[in-house]
Write a protein that holds these residues in place. Structure first.
Motif, PDB file in Angstrom:
ATOM      1  N   PRO A  58       0.893  -1.248  -0.070  1.00 40.81           N
ATOM      2  CA  PRO A  58       0.176   0.078   0.100  1.00 40.81           C
ATOM      3  C   PRO A  58       0.813   1.299   0.108  1.00 40.81           C
ATOM      4  CG  PRO A  58      -0.058  -0.997   2.073  1.00 40.81           C
ATOM      5  CD  PRO A  58       0.854  -1.833   1.258  1.00 40.81           C
ATOM      6  N   LEU A  59       0.592   2.099  -0.929  1.00 41.65           N
ATOM      7  CA  LEU A  59       1.392   3.333  -1.115  1.00 41.65           C
ATOM      8  C   LEU A  59       0.570   4.753  -1.122  1.00 41.65           C
ATOM      9  CD1 LEU A  59       3.754   2.044  -3.951  1.00 41.65           C
ATOM     10  CD2 LEU A  59       4.200   2.389  -1.560  1.00 41.65           C
ATOM     11  N   LEU A  60       1.095   5.579  -0.557  1.00 42.41           N
ATOM     12  CA  LEU A  60       0.419   7.200  -0.761  1.00 42.41           C
ATOM     13  C   LEU A  60       1.035   7.499  -2.282  1.00 42.41           C
ATOM     14  CD1 LEU A  60      -0.928   9.571   0.317  1.00 42.41           C
ATOM     15  CD2 LEU A  60       1.506  10.438   0.694  1.00 42.41           C
ATOM     16  N   PHE A  61      -0.096   7.787  -2.911  1.00 43.22           N
ATOM     17  CA  PHE A  61       0.416   8.077  -4.345  1.00 43.22           C
ATOM     18  C   PHE A  61       0.002   9.452  -4.862  1.00 43.22           C
ATOM     19  CE2 PHE A  61      -3.851   6.919  -5.112  1.00 43.22           C
ATOM     20  CZ  PHE A  61      -4.376   7.576  -6.130  1.00 43.22           C
ATOM     21  N   ALA A  62       0.458  10.099  -5.856  1.00 41.60           N
ATOM     22  CA  ALA A  62       0.071  11.232  -6.747  1.00 41.60           C
ATOM     23  C   ALA A  62      -0.016  10.793  -8.002  1.00 41.60           C
ATOM     24  CB  ALA A  62       0.853  12.485  -6.202  1.00 41.60           C
ATOM     25  N   TYR A  63      -0.668  11.796  -8.773  1.00 40.35           N
ATOM     26  CA  TYR A  63      -0.839  11.352 -10.183  1.00 40.35           C
ATOM     27  C   TYR A  63      -0.577  12.817 -11.253  1.00 40.35           C
ATOM     28  CZ  TYR A  63      -5.388  12.934  -9.432  1.00 40.35           C
ATOM     29  OH  TYR A  63      -6.846  13.694  -9.177  1.00 40.35           O
ATOM     30  N   ASP A  64      -0.701  12.705 -12.239  1.00 39.15           N
ATOM     31  CA  ASP A  64      -0.662  13.862 -13.240  1.00 39.15           C
ATOM     32  C   ASP A  64      -1.418  13.799 -14.345  1.00 39.15           C
ATOM     33  OD1 ASP A  64       0.629  12.157 -15.234  1.00 39.15           O
ATOM     34  OD2 ASP A  64       2.459  13.000 -15.034  1.00 39.15           O
ATOM     35  N   ASN A  65      -1.762  14.643 -15.274  1.00 42.24           N
ATOM     36  CA  ASN A  65      -2.464  14.633 -16.244  1.00 42.24           C
ATOM     37  C   ASN A  65      -2.502  13.685 -17.105  1.00 42.24           C
ATOM     38  OD1 ASN A  65      -4.102  16.940 -15.175  1.00 42.24           O
ATOM     39  ND2 ASN A  65      -2.724  18.384 -16.188  1.00 42.24           N
ATOM     40  N   ASN A  66      -1.387  13.233 -17.327  1.00 42.64           N
ATOM     41  CA  ASN A  66      -1.094  11.710 -18.052  1.00 42.64           C
ATOM     42  C   ASN A  66      -1.348  10.407 -17.538  1.00 42.64           C
ATOM     43  OD1 ASN A  66      -0.205  13.273 -20.600  1.00 42.64           O
ATOM     44  ND2 ASN A  66       1.640  13.515 -19.803  1.00 42.64           N
ATOM     45  N   TRP A  67      -1.889  10.533 -16.307  1.00 41.47           N
ATOM     46  CA  TRP A  67      -2.274   9.376 -15.616  1.00 41.47           C
ATOM     47  C   TRP A  67      -1.146   8.759 -15.201  1.00 41.47           C
ATOM     48  CZ3 TRP A  67      -7.366   7.392 -14.094  1.00 41.47           C
ATOM     49  CH2 TRP A  67      -8.256   8.345 -14.522  1.00 41.47           C
ATOM     50  N   ASN A  68       0.014   9.269 -15.152  1.00 42.86           N
ATOM     51  CA  ASN A  68       1.482   8.568 -14.397  1.00 42.86           C
ATOM     52  C   ASN A  68       1.200   8.737 -12.890  1.00 42.86           C
ATOM     53  OD1 ASN A  68       2.809   8.254 -16.738  1.00 42.86           O
ATOM     54  ND2 ASN A  68       3.147  10.388 -16.832  1.00 42.86           N
ATOM     55  N   ILE A  69       1.504   7.644 -12.133  1.00 36.12           N
ATOM     56  CA  ILE A  69       1.367   7.546 -10.896  1.00 36.12           C
ATOM     57  C   ILE A  69       2.642   7.671 -10.220  1.00 36.12           C
ATOM     58  CG2 ILE A  69       0.621   5.987  -8.952  1.00 36.12           C
ATOM     59  CD1 ILE A  69      -1.781   6.716 -10.923  1.00 36.12           C
ATOM     60  N   TYR A  70       2.791   8.430  -9.104  1.00 36.78           N
ATOM     61  CA  TYR A  70       3.886   8.845  -8.515  1.00 36.78           C
ATOM     62  C   TYR A  70       3.895   8.009  -6.793  1.00 36.78           C
ATOM     63  CZ  TYR A  70       4.469  11.565 -12.414  1.00 36.78           C
ATOM     64  OH  TYR A  70       4.935  12.032 -13.582  1.00 36.78           O
ATOM     65  N   SER A  84      20.399   9.836  -0.483  1.00 33.19           N
ATOM     66  CA  SER A  84      19.327   9.434   0.414  1.00 33.19           C
ATOM     67  C   SER A  84      18.685   8.037   0.159  1.00 33.19           C
ATOM     68  CB  SER A  84      18.134  10.422  -0.220  1.00 33.19           C
ATOM     69  OG  SER A  84      16.720   9.864   0.509  1.00 33.19           O
ATOM     70  N   PRO A  85      18.232   7.425   1.265  1.00 35.03           N
ATOM     71  CA  PRO A  85      17.993   5.977   1.198  1.00 35.03           C
ATOM     72  C   PRO A  85      16.338   5.827   0.412  1.00 35.03           C
ATOM     73  CG  PRO A  85      17.299   6.607   3.280  1.00 35.03           C
ATOM     74  CD  PRO A  85      18.115   7.708   2.581  1.00 35.03           C
ATOM     75  N   ARG A  86      15.790   6.822   0.228  1.00 37.59           N
ATOM     76  CA  ARG A  86      14.531   6.880  -0.676  1.00 37.59           C
ATOM     77  C   ARG A  86      14.741   7.764  -1.857  1.00 37.59           C
ATOM     78  NH1 ARG A  86      10.340   5.731   2.795  1.00 37.59           N
ATOM     79  NH2 ARG A  86       8.762   6.929   1.261  1.00 37.59           N
ATOM     80  N   ARG A  87      13.755   7.250  -2.847  1.00 40.07           N
ATOM     81  CA  ARG A  87      13.504   7.894  -3.981  1.00 40.07           C
ATOM     82  C   ARG A  87      12.044   8.021  -4.421  1.00 40.07           C
ATOM     83  NH1 ARG A  87      18.171   8.685  -3.567  1.00 40.07           N
ATOM     84  NH2 ARG A  87      20.076   8.360  -4.881  1.00 40.07           N
ATOM     85  N   PHE A  88      11.774   8.691  -5.605  1.00 38.96           N
ATOM     86  CA  PHE A  88      10.438   8.796  -6.134  1.00 38.96           C
ATOM     87  C   PHE A  88      10.520   7.798  -7.352  1.00 38.96           C
ATOM     88  CE2 PHE A  88      10.255  13.370  -4.563  1.00 38.96           C
ATOM     89  CZ  PHE A  88       9.253  13.084  -3.527  1.00 38.96           C
ATOM     90  N   TYR A  89       9.260   7.157  -7.451  1.00 38.19           N
ATOM     91  CA  TYR A  89       9.045   6.247  -8.588  1.00 38.19           C
ATOM     92  C   TYR A  89       7.905   6.526  -9.152  1.00 38.19           C
ATOM     93  CZ  TYR A  89      12.666   3.373  -5.944  1.00 38.19           C
ATOM     94  OH  TYR A  89      13.778   3.158  -5.541  1.00 38.19           O
ATOM     95  N   GLN A  90       7.890   6.163 -10.527  1.00 33.33           N
ATOM     96  CA  GLN A  90       6.600   6.697 -11.309  1.00 33.33           C
ATOM     97  C   GLN A  90       6.514   5.428 -12.039  1.00 33.33           C
ATOM     98  OE1 GLN A  90       7.874   9.519 -14.302  1.00 33.33           O
ATOM     99  NE2 GLN A  90       8.459   8.039 -15.707  1.00 33.33           N
ATOM    100  N   CYS A  91       5.031   5.186 -12.302  1.00 35.76           N
ATOM    101  CA  CYS A  91       4.687   4.197 -13.100  1.00 35.76           C
ATOM    102  C   CYS A  91       3.478   4.733 -14.278  1.00 35.76           C
ATOM    103  CB  CYS A  91       3.499   3.381 -12.462  1.00 35.76           C
ATOM    104  SG  CYS A  91       2.518   2.071 -13.486  1.00 35.76           S
ATOM    105  N   GLN A  92       4.158   4.479 -15.647  1.00 40.71           N
ATOM    106  CA  GLN A  92       3.449   4.881 -16.771  1.00 40.71           C
ATOM    107  C   GLN A  92       2.461   3.954 -17.213  1.00 40.71           C
ATOM    108  OE1 GLN A  92       7.225   5.634 -18.967  1.00 40.71           O
ATOM    109  NE2 GLN A  92       6.966   7.824 -18.925  1.00 40.71           N
TER     110      GLN A  92
END
Length: 185
Positions: free
Chosen positions: A51-63, A140-148
């Motif tokens: 389970p992840l907190l997520f955001a998205y953009d107008n292209n429906w990419n999930i971050y 940093s031990p953390r990164r941002f990821y995206q799903c296209q």
């Protein structure tokens, strides 16, 4: 070819894929839910869900942000980024679920987009954070990821077969989703 949901097409409806009401419903689901379930698989077939907190953009990419060493991040690095995501509200009554299903390719975010994605995630977070882009870069031990996303479905109507109800999905067109105005996050 457009067709109704049936056993031969695994209960996937394509007739309603361009229906403006269905597209608006998809937009509402992604806007009102702040958590998604990310499904990954190791190179040797071991599945994992997160389970992840997520955001998205107008292209429906999930971050999302995650630890580099986490199980799902390692799966992304080692399985060509293949992922599936489910977005739904688990607090609604049984049999009334509305959900989005996505498959796509995930990857570590390009560092140049870190500030933009940080702002998207901070807008969605219910708790305030004092994080900066540097918290996701360099050592940093953390990164941002995206799903296209490559494919997206939404929960369809349930179909009565004898005394059973069969869940269906409506396959959505990514271009139609991208052309429609997303509900603000």
């Amino acid at each position: 070819m457009l067709e109704p949901a049936s056993p031969t097409n695994r209960w996937v409806n394509t007739i309603d894929s361009q229906n403006p009401e269905v597209i608006a419903q998809a937009s509402r689901i992604i806007a009102k839910n702040i958590y998604c379930t990310l499904s990954t698989c190791s190179a040797d077939g071991y599945p994992w869900v997160s389970p992840l907190l997520f955001a998205y953009d107008n292209n429906w990419n999930i971050y999302w942000s995650s630890a580099i060493a986490s199980q799902h991040s390692q799966h992304i690095y080692n399985n060509h980024g293949r992922v599936a995501i489910a977005i739904f509200d688990s607090s609604i009554s049984e049999g009334a679920v509305e959900g989005l299903y996505l498959t796509g390719t995930a990857s570590e975010l390009n560092p140049d987009a870190t500030e933009t994605v940080l702002q998207l995630l901070l807008q969605r977070a219910t708790k305030k954070h004092n994080r900066t882009a540097l918290d996701y870069l360099n050592d940093s031990p953390r990164r941002f990821y995206q799903c296209q996303p490559q494919e997206i479905w939404i929960t369809g109507k349930r179909v009565a077969i004898g005394n059973q109800l069969v869940d269906t999905k409506i396959k959505l067109s990514l271009s139609n989703l991208r052309d429609a105005k997303l509900i603000e996050q």
